[in-house]
Design a protein around this motif. Structure first.
Motif, PDB file in Angstrom:
ATOM      1  N   GLY A 159       4.502  -0.914 -25.649  1.00  0.00           N
ATOM      2  CA  GLY A 159       3.172  -1.275 -25.194  1.00  0.00           C
ATOM      3  C   GLY A 159       3.044  -2.685 -24.654  1.00  0.00           C
ATOM      4  N   LYS A 160       4.157  -3.376 -24.469  1.00  0.00           N
ATOM      5  CA  LYS A 160       4.116  -4.728 -23.910  1.00  0.00           C
ATOM      6  C   LYS A 160       4.017  -4.668 -22.392  1.00  0.00           C
ATOM      7  CE  LYS A 160       6.713  -9.043 -23.525  1.00  0.00           C
ATOM      8  NZ  LYS A 160       7.978  -9.757 -23.852  1.00  0.00           N
ATOM      9  N   HIS A 161       3.081  -5.424 -21.825  1.00  0.00           N
ATOM     10  CA  HIS A 161       2.914  -5.449 -20.378  1.00  0.00           C
ATOM     11  C   HIS A 161       4.133  -6.084 -19.723  1.00  0.00           C
ATOM     12  CE1 HIS A 161       1.574  -7.254 -16.528  1.00  0.00           C
ATOM     13  NE2 HIS A 161       0.883  -6.131 -16.430  1.00  0.00           N
ATOM     14  N   ILE A 162       4.655  -5.413 -18.684  1.00  0.00           N
ATOM     15  CA  ILE A 162       5.834  -5.891 -17.967  1.00  0.00           C
ATOM     16  C   ILE A 162       5.477  -6.449 -16.599  1.00  0.00           C
ATOM     17  CG2 ILE A 162       8.039  -5.228 -16.938  1.00  0.00           C
ATOM     18  CD1 ILE A 162       8.307  -3.085 -19.062  1.00  0.00           C
ATOM     19  N   ASP A 163       4.654  -5.693 -15.854  1.00  0.00           N
ATOM     20  CA  ASP A 163       4.395  -6.090 -14.475  1.00  0.00           C
ATOM     21  C   ASP A 163       3.104  -5.441 -13.988  1.00  0.00           C
ATOM     22  OD1 ASP A 163       4.777  -7.350 -12.075  1.00  0.00           O
ATOM     23  OD2 ASP A 163       6.583  -6.231 -11.502  1.00  0.00           O
ATOM     24  N   THR A 164       2.550  -6.000 -12.908  1.00  0.00           N
ATOM     25  CA  THR A 164       1.389  -5.434 -12.229  1.00  0.00           C
ATOM     26  C   THR A 164       1.665  -5.422 -10.735  1.00  0.00           C
ATOM     27  OG1 THR A 164      -0.184  -6.218 -13.904  1.00  0.00           O
ATOM     28  CG2 THR A 164      -1.071  -5.713 -11.737  1.00  0.00           C
ATOM     29  N   TRP A 165       1.417  -4.268 -10.120  1.00  0.00           N
ATOM     30  CA  TRP A 165       1.569  -4.152  -8.678  1.00  0.00           C
ATOM     31  C   TRP A 165       0.194  -3.961  -8.052  1.00  0.00           C
ATOM     32  CZ3 TRP A 165       5.669   0.323  -8.991  1.00  0.00           C
ATOM     33  CH2 TRP A 165       6.848  -0.170  -9.590  1.00  0.00           C
ATOM     34  N   SER A 166      -0.157  -4.822  -7.135  1.00  0.00           N
ATOM     35  CA  SER A 166      -1.457  -4.728  -6.482  1.00  0.00           C
ATOM     36  C   SER A 166      -1.364  -5.301  -5.086  1.00  0.00           C
ATOM     37  CB  SER A 166      -2.516  -5.490  -7.294  1.00  0.00           C
ATOM     38  OG  SER A 166      -3.767  -5.440  -6.653  1.00  0.00           O
ATOM     39  N   SER A 167      -1.820  -4.532  -4.106  1.00  0.00           N
ATOM     40  CA  SER A 167      -1.857  -5.010  -2.727  1.00  0.00           C
ATOM     41  C   SER A 167      -2.790  -4.118  -1.935  1.00  0.00           C
ATOM     42  CB  SER A 167      -0.458  -4.978  -2.096  1.00  0.00           C
ATOM     43  OG  SER A 167      -0.008  -3.644  -1.912  1.00  0.00           O
ATOM     44  N   LYS A 168      -3.269  -4.607  -0.812  1.00  0.00           N
ATOM     45  CA  LYS A 168      -4.142  -3.792   0.027  1.00  0.00           C
ATOM     46  C   LYS A 168      -3.409  -2.554   0.521  1.00  0.00           C
ATOM     47  CE  LYS A 168      -7.373  -7.350   1.606  1.00  0.00           C
ATOM     48  NZ  LYS A 168      -7.986  -8.019   2.774  1.00  0.00           N
ATOM     49  N   GLU A 169      -2.113  -2.684   0.762  1.00  0.00           N
ATOM     50  CA  GLU A 169      -1.342  -1.540   1.251  1.00  0.00           C
ATOM     51  C   GLU A 169      -1.217  -0.442   0.193  1.00  0.00           C
ATOM     52  OE1 GLU A 169      -0.416  -5.023   3.698  1.00  0.00           O
ATOM     53  OE2 GLU A 169      -0.393  -4.685   1.528  1.00  0.00           O
ATOM     54  N   LEU A 170      -1.255  -0.811  -1.076  1.00  0.00           N
ATOM     55  CA  LEU A 170      -1.138   0.164  -2.155  1.00  0.00           C
ATOM     56  C   LEU A 170      -2.382   1.027  -2.275  1.00  0.00           C
ATOM     57  CD1 LEU A 170       0.546   1.221  -4.568  1.00  0.00           C
ATOM     58  CD2 LEU A 170      -0.508  -0.584  -5.963  1.00  0.00           C
ATOM     59  N   GLY A 171      -3.527   0.485  -1.883  1.00  0.00           N
ATOM     60  CA  GLY A 171      -4.761   1.242  -1.941  1.00  0.00           C
ATOM     61  C   GLY A 171      -5.271   1.390  -3.363  1.00  0.00           C
ATOM     62  N   GLY A 218     -17.799   5.241  -2.823  1.00  0.00           N
ATOM     63  CA  GLY A 218     -18.903   4.973  -1.915  1.00  0.00           C
ATOM     64  C   GLY A 218     -18.568   4.849  -0.457  1.00  0.00           C
ATOM     65  N   GLN A 219     -17.277   4.838  -0.111  1.00  0.00           N
ATOM     66  CA  GLN A 219     -16.901   4.664   1.295  1.00  0.00           C
ATOM     67  C   GLN A 219     -16.639   6.018   1.934  1.00  0.00           C
ATOM     68  OE1 GLN A 219     -13.809   1.700   2.229  1.00  0.00           O
ATOM     69  NE2 GLN A 219     -13.093   3.062   3.844  1.00  0.00           N
ATOM     70  N   LYS A 220     -17.700   6.655   2.401  1.00  0.00           N
ATOM     71  CA  LYS A 220     -17.565   7.969   3.028  1.00  0.00           C
ATOM     72  C   LYS A 220     -17.126   7.859   4.483  1.00  0.00           C
ATOM     73  CE  LYS A 220     -19.131  10.344  -0.544  1.00  0.00           C
ATOM     74  NZ  LYS A 220     -19.316   9.280  -1.545  1.00  0.00           N
ATOM     75  N   LYS A 221     -17.500   6.755   5.131  1.00  0.00           N
ATOM     76  CA  LYS A 221     -17.145   6.556   6.535  1.00  0.00           C
ATOM     77  C   LYS A 221     -15.750   5.956   6.621  1.00  0.00           C
ATOM     78  CE  LYS A 221     -18.865   4.440  10.807  1.00  0.00           C
ATOM     79  NZ  LYS A 221     -19.909   3.564  11.414  1.00  0.00           N
ATOM     80  N   ASN A 222     -14.967   6.436   7.585  1.00  0.00           N
ATOM     81  CA  ASN A 222     -13.595   5.962   7.777  1.00  0.00           C
ATOM     82  C   ASN A 222     -12.775   6.085   6.485  1.00  0.00           C
ATOM     83  OD1 ASN A 222     -14.175   5.199  10.482  1.00  0.00           O
ATOM     84  ND2 ASN A 222     -15.009   3.251   9.752  1.00  0.00           N
ATOM     85  N   ALA A 223     -12.927   7.207   5.810  1.00  0.00           N
ATOM     86  CA  ALA A 223     -12.215   7.424   4.548  1.00  0.00           C
ATOM     87  C   ALA A 223     -10.715   7.474   4.777  1.00  0.00           C
ATOM     88  CB  ALA A 223     -12.694   8.727   3.907  1.00  0.00           C
ATOM     89  N   GLN A 224      -9.970   7.072   3.755  1.00  0.00           N
ATOM     90  CA  GLN A 224      -8.518   7.072   3.825  1.00  0.00           C
ATOM     91  C   GLN A 224      -7.927   7.623   2.529  1.00  0.00           C
ATOM     92  OE1 GLN A 224      -8.348   2.735   4.855  1.00  0.00           O
ATOM     93  NE2 GLN A 224      -6.917   3.388   6.436  1.00  0.00           N
ATOM     94  N   SER A 225      -6.739   8.181   2.639  1.00  0.00           N
ATOM     95  CA  SER A 225      -5.957   8.612   1.499  1.00  0.00           C
ATOM     96  C   SER A 225      -4.510   8.644   1.957  1.00  0.00           C
ATOM     97  CB  SER A 225      -6.417   9.988   1.011  1.00  0.00           C
ATOM     98  OG  SER A 225      -5.784  10.351  -0.192  1.00  0.00           O
ATOM     99  N   GLN A 226      -3.590   8.322   1.057  1.00  0.00           N
ATOM    100  CA  GLN A 226      -2.204   8.210   1.489  1.00  0.00           C
ATOM    101  C   GLN A 226      -1.239   8.456   0.338  1.00  0.00           C
ATOM    102  OE1 GLN A 226      -1.031   4.185   2.570  1.00  0.00           O
ATOM    103  NE2 GLN A 226      -2.131   3.287   0.852  1.00  0.00           N
ATOM    104  N   ILE A 227       0.013   8.614   0.700  1.00  0.00           N
ATOM    105  CA  ILE A 227       1.131   8.651  -0.236  1.00  0.00           C
ATOM    106  C   ILE A 227       1.909   7.355  -0.078  1.00  0.00           C
ATOM    107  CG2 ILE A 227       3.283   9.832  -0.843  1.00  0.00           C
ATOM    108  CD1 ILE A 227       1.962  12.381   0.392  1.00  0.00           C
ATOM    109  N   VAL A 228       2.241   6.727  -1.196  1.00  0.00           N
ATOM    110  CA  VAL A 228       2.971   5.462  -1.177  1.00  0.00           C
ATOM    111  C   VAL A 228       4.238   5.611  -2.002  1.00  0.00           C
ATOM    112  CG1 VAL A 228       2.847   2.977  -1.589  1.00  0.00           C
ATOM    113  CG2 VAL A 228       0.757   4.243  -1.052  1.00  0.00           C
ATOM    114  N   ILE A 229       5.361   5.177  -1.444  1.00  0.00           N
ATOM    115  CA  ILE A 229       6.643   5.204  -2.140  1.00  0.00           C
ATOM    116  C   ILE A 229       7.107   3.768  -2.345  1.00  0.00           C
ATOM    117  CG2 ILE A 229       9.009   6.074  -2.143  1.00  0.00           C
ATOM    118  CD1 ILE A 229       8.123   8.217  -0.137  1.00  0.00           C
ATOM    119  N   LEU A 230       7.389   3.417  -3.612  1.00  0.00           N
ATOM    120  CA  LEU A 230       7.819   2.066  -3.951  1.00  0.00           C
ATOM    121  C   LEU A 230       9.163   2.096  -4.661  1.00  0.00           C
ATOM    122  CD1 LEU A 230       4.565   2.520  -5.049  1.00  0.00           C
ATOM    123  CD2 LEU A 230       4.671   0.047  -4.879  1.00  0.00           C
ATOM    124  N   ASN A 231       9.908   0.974  -4.588  1.00  0.00           N
ATOM    125  CA  ASN A 231      11.110   0.882  -5.398  1.00  0.00           C
ATOM    126  C   ASN A 231      10.742   0.388  -6.797  1.00  0.00           C
ATOM    127  OD1 ASN A 231      10.789  -1.933  -5.287  1.00  0.00           O
ATOM    128  ND2 ASN A 231      12.329  -2.184  -3.679  1.00  0.00           N
TER     129      ASN A 231
END
Length: 358
Positions: A259-271, A295-308
């Motif tokens: 249960g020890k925190h190791i890392d956090t991944w956050s970026s605009k590309e990750l969504g 709340g963002q119905k206009k220009n909605a986005q969804s994606q698949i992201v692959i990370l190492n």
């Protein structure tokens, strides 16, 4: 004047609680639009289920997907129910597809669930499902028979207290560590222990041993490392590290087996990660559901992201829409041993697979 202030205060409290009740206590954190998603030339998408007329008639909100040890694909949906409904679903909610032919082998789960959410198939071919209305985690055998359930029953005021606490976090509400509050997902280890993301009205992940005894929990609402705002998906690697889709914080957090925190991944590309899966190749696959439900119905986005394994994005793809290869709220994700990606789409009410183009 005093009476007027009391009235205004009471009205404000009722308004806050009303909003909380209508949205299930959620406290969404909006995220800026992320950069445009590159056009993909690697993967080809195709609908895997429903294909037959009888299946199209029962197909409901897509919830979960998992790949069994033998390669069969398990798909979870809500039939005629919607998120948070409180009646049992009469349709078979669990569809088992042959991993090679994609033909339906089994239709299971009728009459067992109210609002199924997370799905896992362990190394012994046991099926694990979380239900956010029943507030339990179910362990089933390969035939769909319930072997065990985890999660204590609610007291008379637990539900109301949870909704209030999500709007007013300072209000104390003591829950037993075995009591879930809309559990979202589960991951199972080779030794039979398992971890649950308990996310819609709790803000925690909790680790159990093989017998269902709590070993530890990480339980705090917030934005800092080790805190959560709707832990929505959970997966694990061979070292028993846990990968958590911290949905309303729009990030992935990683914890070790203690249960020890190791890392956090956050970026605009990750969504905004909804679902997460660690593949046999060690790569981490994320289903980004986007901001549509925030709340963002206009220009909605969804994606698949692959990370190492270091959290570097290697590929991201997906366009919004209803056609094959497009996505409308990628809710969960799984990966076969051959690299095929399976995605449960909430709004399109279907299972889609993405295979590499030859």
């Amino acid at each position: 004047m005093k009476k007027r202030l009391i009235f205004i205060g009471t009205l404000a409290t009722i308004t806050v609680l009303g909003i909380s009740w209508s949205r299930g206590g959620a406290d969404p954190v909006m995220k800026d639009n992320y950069p445009s998603i590159p056009k993909d030339t690697t993967y080809r998408g195709q609908v895997a289920w429903p294909l037959e007329t009888r299946d199209r008639s029962i197909a409901g909100e897509a919830s979960g997907v998992a790949v069994a040890p033998n390669g069969d694909v398990y798909y979870l949906h809500r039939g005629s129910n919607s998120y948070g409904d409180d009646t049992y679903i009469t349709e078979p909610t669990l569809i088992v597809l042959d991993g090679k032919t994609m033909h339906v082998k089994k239709r299971l789960g009728a009459g067992l669930f109210k609002s199924p959410h997370g799905l896992e198939v362990d190394d012994q071919n046991n099926i694990w499902i979380t239900d956010i209305s029943l507030n339990q985690v179910f362990k089933l055998d390969a035939s769909g028979k319930v072997l065990q359930t985890f999660g204590n029953a609610y007291g008379p005021f637990t539900e109301v207290g949870l909704r209030i606490r999500n709007v007013l976090p300072s209000i104390p509400l003591q829950l037993d560590e075995k009591t879930f509050a809309r559990p979202t997902d589960v991951t199972v280890f080779k030794d039979g222990s398992f971890a649950v993301s308990d996310g819609y009205r709790n803000s925690r992940i909790v680790m159990f041993d093989q017998k269902g005894t709590v070993k530890w929990e990480v339980n705090e609402l917030g934005k800092q490392d080790g805190q959560f705002n709707l832990p929505h998906g959970i997966s694990s690697d061979d070292e028993m590290n846990l990968y958590v889709a911290d949905r309303d914080n729009a990030r992935v957090q990683i914890f070790n087996r203690n249960g020890k925190h190791i890392d956090t991944w956050s970026s605009k590309e990750l969504g905004r990660p909804y679902g997460i899966e660690v593949g046999a190749n060690g790569k981490v696959y994320v289903a980004d559901g986007g901001n549509y439900l925030n709340g963002q119905k206009k220009n909605a986005q969804s994606q698949i992201v692959i990370l190492n394994k270091q959290g570097k994005i290697e590929k991201r793809f997906g366009t919004w829409g209803k056609e094959a290869g497009q996505l409308r709220i990628a809710h969960d994700i799984a990966v076969g041993s051959d690299g095929t990606i399976y995605v449960a789409e909430l709004l399109n009410k279907r299972l889609q697979l993405f295979s590499e183009k030859r």
